[in-house]
Design a protein around this motif. Structure first.
Motif, short mmCIF file in Angstrom:
data_model
loop_
_atom_site.label_atom_id
_atom_site.label_comp_id
_atom_site.label_asym_id
_atom_site.label_seq_id
_atom_site.Cartn_x
_atom_site.Cartn_y
_atom_site.Cartn_z
N LEU A 1 0.61 -1.08 0.31
CA LEU A 1 -0.14 -0.48 -0.30
C LEU A 1 0.83 1.46 0.02
O LEU A 1 1.11 2.25 -0.55
N ALA A 2 2.24 1.20 0.95
CA ALA A 2 2.45 2.40 0.92
C ALA A 2 3.57 2.74 -0.53
O ALA A 2 3.60 3.90 -0.95
N ASN A 3 4.17 1.60 -1.37
CA ASN A 3 4.85 1.51 -2.12
C ASN A 3 3.75 2.23 -3.75
O ASN A 3 4.14 3.11 -3.72
N GLU A 4 2.16 2.06 -3.42
CA GLU A 4 1.07 2.21 -4.49
C GLU A 4 0.99 3.67 -4.26
O GLU A 4 0.51 4.30 -4.81
N ILE A 5 1.45 4.04 -2.89
CA ILE A 5 0.66 5.58 -2.36
C ILE A 5 1.78 6.49 -3.00
O ILE A 5 1.48 7.44 -3.86
N ILE A 6 3.53 6.47 -3.02
CA ILE A 6 4.08 6.76 -3.36
C ILE A 6 4.31 7.00 -4.43
O ILE A 6 5.06 8.31 -5.07
N ARG A 7 4.44 6.06 -5.40
CA ARG A 7 4.59 6.00 -7.08
C ARG A 7 4.26 7.36 -7.25
O ARG A 7 4.56 7.48 -8.96
N HIS A 8 2.76 7.76 -6.84
CA HIS A 8 2.39 9.35 -8.02
C HIS A 8 2.34 10.40 -7.78
O HIS A 8 1.94 11.12 -8.12
N ASN A 9 3.66 10.38 -6.82
CA ASN A 9 4.31 11.71 -6.43
C ASN A 9 5.43 11.86 -7.86
O ASN A 9 6.38 10.45 -7.92
N LEU A 10 5.66 13.11 -8.50
CA LEU A 10 6.62 13.54 -9.87
C LEU A 10 7.79 13.43 -9.00
O LEU A 10 8.85 13.68 -9.34
N ASN A 11 7.68 14.41 -8.14
CA ASN A 11 8.98 15.12 -7.25
C ASN A 11 10.03 14.57 -6.77
O ASN A 11 9.49 14.93 -4.80
N GLN A 12 10.49 12.83 -6.62
CA GLN A 12 11.01 12.16 -5.91
C GLN A 12 12.64 11.63 -5.97
O GLN A 12 12.38 11.40 -7.09
N PHE A 13 12.75 10.66 -4.87
CA PHE A 13 13.49 9.45 -5.46
C PHE A 13 13.08 8.72 -5.23
O PHE A 13 12.83 7.54 -4.20
N PRO A 14 12.54 7.86 -6.69
CA PRO A 14 12.04 6.95 -6.94
C PRO A 14 12.98 5.48 -5.88
O PRO A 14 13.38 5.49 -5.78
N LYS A 15 12.00 4.41 -4.39
CA LYS A 15 12.20 3.90 -4.21
C LYS A 15 10.80 2.93 -3.78
O LYS A 15 10.21 3.46 -4.10
N THR A 16 11.73 1.71 -3.96
CA THR A 16 10.57 0.25 -3.40
C THR A 16 10.87 0.00 -2.16
O THR A 16 11.54 -0.99 -2.18
N LEU A 17 9.72 0.07 -0.90
CA LEU A 17 10.27 -1.13 0.13
C LEU A 17 9.64 -2.40 0.54
O LEU A 17 8.77 -2.78 -0.14
#
Length: 649
Positions: free
Chosen positions: A308-324
């Motif tokens: 769920l957390a990974n699914e939430i944050i992937r919609h942000n454009l300004n970030q360093f992508p991470k996958t917990l």
């Protein structure tokens, strides 16, 4: 005479890095030379990495006095040092460590004369700083104005926010306090005078510990002295740094360039305190040759929570992508719970908490999180009904807050005319009337019970404030209806609120929630009678439990960052409450709201319930139909399960 030469500290303690660190953590500890950005996902062991990196440097022979460890609390610094001392089996007494303010204080004591201060300068806390601002208001004659004027606490917050973000006070007023734009010239004059008054008194406030530190470092010779001294700089919670702290760190690291910062851009949620997410996003651009390390192995949460957390944050454009990536075994999917209204939401949570407690989960291992303080009112009422002990993390219970007590004081004196405390509290809200005048007015009123005669000897400005109070008192006294009375009070109190508090909108929302609650009562007397029960509740353990820690936590998400529980309930997850309505016109603000959702979810170890009411009663529009938060619509359906509530009543 004999001489004795001190050698750099080297520990003979054997530290088994491979045994205690995963591959990602080990890379940071051994390889983070030069500018290094460590992107530490939620629950990935960032504190452990900092401790082992510190121990590694000391074991290599780097002297303690050549290392700077900056944290956001002195407690965090002490914990890291204690754990590093255990690893190394040696004292780290000479290490430069602590909060930015603590380290700034040490530096300024050494260099105070260069700023025109003596080394024994006094540090004033916020309360003393606000009192000094009040003296400035008095000295400048601004208390003699006919209109109400911004209060000292609000002026201090404007000054402090301007300092932290390296902006001018008028920029802060335009952005956050546009309702007082007419007072901008006076506010700037007060702040300027306040700075002169501090210097004359040889005192600094908390903002000065950083602004004066930066001013010192802008001197080339001083900057060279300190940047050469610090061979290695370690910074924790870097996503929460502000512009002022960023500039200090940049100057301190300019010689050796061994600057290691640890943070998570996905958990940057404090822009209202001047935290600047660009500090972490732009780190590789500012510090040439930056190495980027990612800590993505999560030790806290179940795979379902992390999906769920990974699914939430992937919609942000300004970030360093991470996958917990999870280390825990699979458990239940997070639940999305649709309730009829806020009352059913509270009933559901109350019932689930008792059920889970009976199943063996301690109350202290559960938490209820919310976006805004007012969302928890019905829940607090439910906890009281069910005798579930609770605390509000980092804040006061709803009825203990100043603005709630202010407004209720008017109602109390209509029921009990002998209530001296409530009378004084209410009258002090009006322009020109401070504590001393309140005492004089009460002294006369208590003897005559005649408001008009109590005001005869007051100066003109105090008479104007008294007339306003008297008129409002008459309106409240003339009605028995609590909704009508509170609406009349709010008309006057709004102006006071905007001139007194930096979070006025949130406080007004609380008051609107209070009005909504009062609509369930036939008269003011019955309303206050019930409230007295809530006010007296002090959170005693249910059934006289001996375990004092057996208490449920209620918290805003902002206050919950850095904490964790087995079970989390996230309430009020509907449109126009989450994300906050003010964020809808700004992509950057909306991304911060999404990060806030991410932070809430990643507080959970095992079980998560996200609830939203389908209808709610609002102060302005009455009953309205609500929809789940827009963030729910962004999610794949397979990352959560839904619960339908059967209401047997």
């Amino acid at each position: 005479m004999k001489t004795y030469k001190l050698k750099p500290f080297t520990s003979d303690a054997h530290i088994d890095y491979e045994q205690n660190l995963n591959t990602q953590q080990l890379r940071v500890v051994r390889d983070a030379e030069g500018p290094s950005l460590v992107l530490a996902g939620a629950g990935s062991g960032k504190t452990r990495v900092l401790i082992y990196r510190l121990a590694y440097l000391l074991a290599k022979g780097v002297p303690t006095e050549n290392i700077l460890l900056a944290t956001f609390t002195n407690r965090a610094a002490n914990e890291m040092i204690n754990r590093a001392e255990v690893l190394l089996k040696s004292s780290l007494k000479n290490l430069w460590s602590g909060t930015f303010h603590h380290i700034g204080n040490i530096t300024l004591r050494k260099e105070a004369e260069k700023l025109g201060f003596s080394a024994n300068f006094t540090i004033v806390d916020k309360e003393d700083a606000c009192d000094l601002l009040e003296d400035c208001l008095q000295d400048l004659g601004l208390y003699k104005r006919e209109k109400m004027f911004p209060k000292k606490n609000l002026i201090y917050n404007i000054y402090s926010l301007a300092a932290s973000s390296l902006q001018e006070p008028d920029e802060i007023i335009n952005r956050f306090h546009s309702h007082i734009e007419d007072y901008t010239p006076e506010v700037k004059k007060i702040i300027s005078y306040y700075k002169k008054k501090k210097k004359a008194a040889n005192v600094m406030d908390f903002s000065d510990l950083l602004t004066n530190w930066l001013y010192l470092l802008e001197d080339g010779a001083i900057c060279k002295k300190y940047s050469q001294n610090f061979s290695y700089i370690l910074v924790d919670e870097y996503q929460d740094t502000n512009k002022l702290q960023f500039e200090i760190i940049k100057l301190l690291s300019c010689h050796h360039k061994n600057i290691l910062v640890v943070g998570d851009d996905a958990q940057s949620i404090y822009s209202f305190r001047a935290a600047d997410i660009n500090n972490i996003l732009d780190f590789p651009k500012v510090f040439e040759g930056t190495q980027i390390f990612k800590l993505e192995i999560n030790y806290r949460s179940s795979p379902q929570i992390l999906n769920l957390a990974n699914e939430i944050i992937r919609h942000n454009l300004n970030q360093f992508p991470k996958t917990l990536e999870p280390k825990k075994d699979p458990q239940e999917l997070p639940y999305l719970v649709k309730t009829k209204d806020v009352y059913q939401q509270a009933q559901f949570i109350g019932q689930r908490i008792i059920e889970l407690n009976r199943e063996g989960i301690a109350l202290k291992n559960m938490a209820v999180l919310f976006r805004s303080r007012f969302q928890a009112l019905e829940l607090e009422m439910e906890m009281l009904k069910r005798n579930i002990p609770y605390i509000v993390r980092g804040g006061m219970r709803f009825f203990e807050q100043a603005h709630i007590k202010d407004v209720l004081s008017y109602l109390k004196i209509t029921i009990n005319s002998q209530d001296e405390l409530s009378f004084k509290r209410a009258i002090c809200i009006h322009k020109g009337i401070g504590r001393s005048f309140a005492y004089k007015i009460w002294d006369k009123y208590s003897k005559t019970r005649d408001l008009e005669s109590a005001a005869k000897t007051l100066p003109k400005r105090q008479r104007d404030g008294f007339k306003e109070f008297s008129a409002l008192f008459a309106k409240v006294q003339a009605t028995k209806n609590p909704v009508t009375a509170l609406n009349e009070i709010l008309k006057i109190y709004k102006e006071y609120c905007y001139l007194s508090f930096d979070n006025a909108d949130e406080r007004i929302q609380d008051l609107e929630e209070l009005i909504k609650m009062s609509s369930n009562y036939p008269d003011i007397k019955q309303f206050l009678l019930d409230l007295s029960t809530y006010e007296d509740f002090k959170g005693e353990s249910r059934a006289q439990a001996s375990d004092k820690e057996e208490i449920l936590v209620l918290s805003t998400i902002h206050q919950a960052k850095g904490l964790e529980w087995e079970v989390v309930f996230l309430i009020g997850f509907c449109d126009y409450e989450f994300p906050h309505p003010k964020s809808l016109g700004s992509e950057s603000a909306l991304e911060e709201e999404r990060r806030l959702f991410y932070v809430a979810v990643t507080r959970t170890k095992s079980l998560l319930h996200i609830t939203y009411p389908q209808t709610k009663y609002t102060y302005r529009n009455g009953a309205i139909i609500t929809r789940p938060s827009m963030f729910i619509n962004e999610l794949n359906k397979d990352v959560y399960d839904e619960i339908m509530i059967e209401d047997r009543y």
